[in-house]
Enzyme design. Structure first.
Site, PDB file in Angstrom:
ATOM      1  N   CYS A 187      52.801 -19.686  61.369  1.00  0.00           N
ATOM      2  CA  CYS A 187      53.554 -20.690  62.309  1.00  0.00           C
ATOM      3  C   CYS A 187      53.576 -21.984  61.614  1.00  0.00           C
ATOM      4  O   CYS A 187      54.170 -22.150  60.706  1.00  0.00           O
ATOM      5  CB  CYS A 187      53.027 -20.593  63.641  1.00  0.00           C
ATOM      6  N   HIS A 188      52.826 -22.785  62.345  1.00  0.00           N
ATOM      7  CA  HIS A 188      52.832 -24.494  61.802  1.00  0.00           C
ATOM      8  C   HIS A 188      51.584 -24.711  60.737  1.00  0.00           C
ATOM      9  O   HIS A 188      51.494 -25.660  60.327  1.00  0.00           O
ATOM     10  CB  HIS A 188      52.518 -25.207  62.852  1.00  0.00           C
TER      11      HIS A 188
END
Length: 168
Positions: free
Chosen positions: A103-104
């Protein structure tokens, strides 16, 4: 068995921490939660997971680990502003240690400047950041390039976890 470091700050995506963490423990690997400070309760953004940092980033050395896992959510933003976190990830990369971000999570890799020339993926919201860091962005559930493993979202967790376990 492998020593696996989870780099964590509050606001992570609950399942992106819980599921890889549980999978590493179930596989018999030794896990440790490393935060900016030791003994801090770190809660997921959805409130379904909470971990206490067992060590602070200032207490760890990259060569003590076989893998570094960086869950997504807003935690990577808090981690990447720490010079110690960035240096730790750089050193892990230089030593060929598995670095896995979902994800991030790749935001920390961007700050450590380890994505240049690497095939990578991420949450679509940071796709341009990943590209600007010199990575070849691939919209796939998991991308493995050398010691770097990246995935996009919680739905990609099974493939992400499988590839980490394969590397270990």
């Amino acid at each position: 068995m492998a020593n696996v470091c989870f780099l964590l700050a509050g606001g992570y995506e609950d399942s992106e921490m819980k599921n890889p963490y549980d999978a590493m423990n179930e596989a018999g690997h030794k896990t440790v939660v490393v935060g900016l400070e030791k003994g801090t309760e770190l809660k997921g953004k959805k409130g379904t997971a909470a971990y206490t940092s067992e060590l602070s980033i200032s207490e760890v050395k990259a060569d003590d680990y076989d893998a570094v896992i960086i869950p997504g959510g807003s935690a990577p933003e808090a981690l990447r502003v720490s010079d110690e976190v960035v240096e730790f990830v750089k050193q892990a990369h230089e030593q060929g240690i598995v670095i896995a971000g979902i994800c991030h999570g790749p935001q920390v890799m961007i700050s450590a400047d380890i994505l240049n020339g690497v095939n990578s993926t991420s949450y679509i919201g940071i796709r341009d950041d990943v590209k600007n860091a010199g990575a070849n962005f691939l919209d796939q559930e998991v991308v493995v390039d050398g010691n770097i493993i990246t995935s996009r979202t919680p739905k990609d967790e099974p493939a992400f976890i499988k590839e980490i376990l394969n590397k270990l």
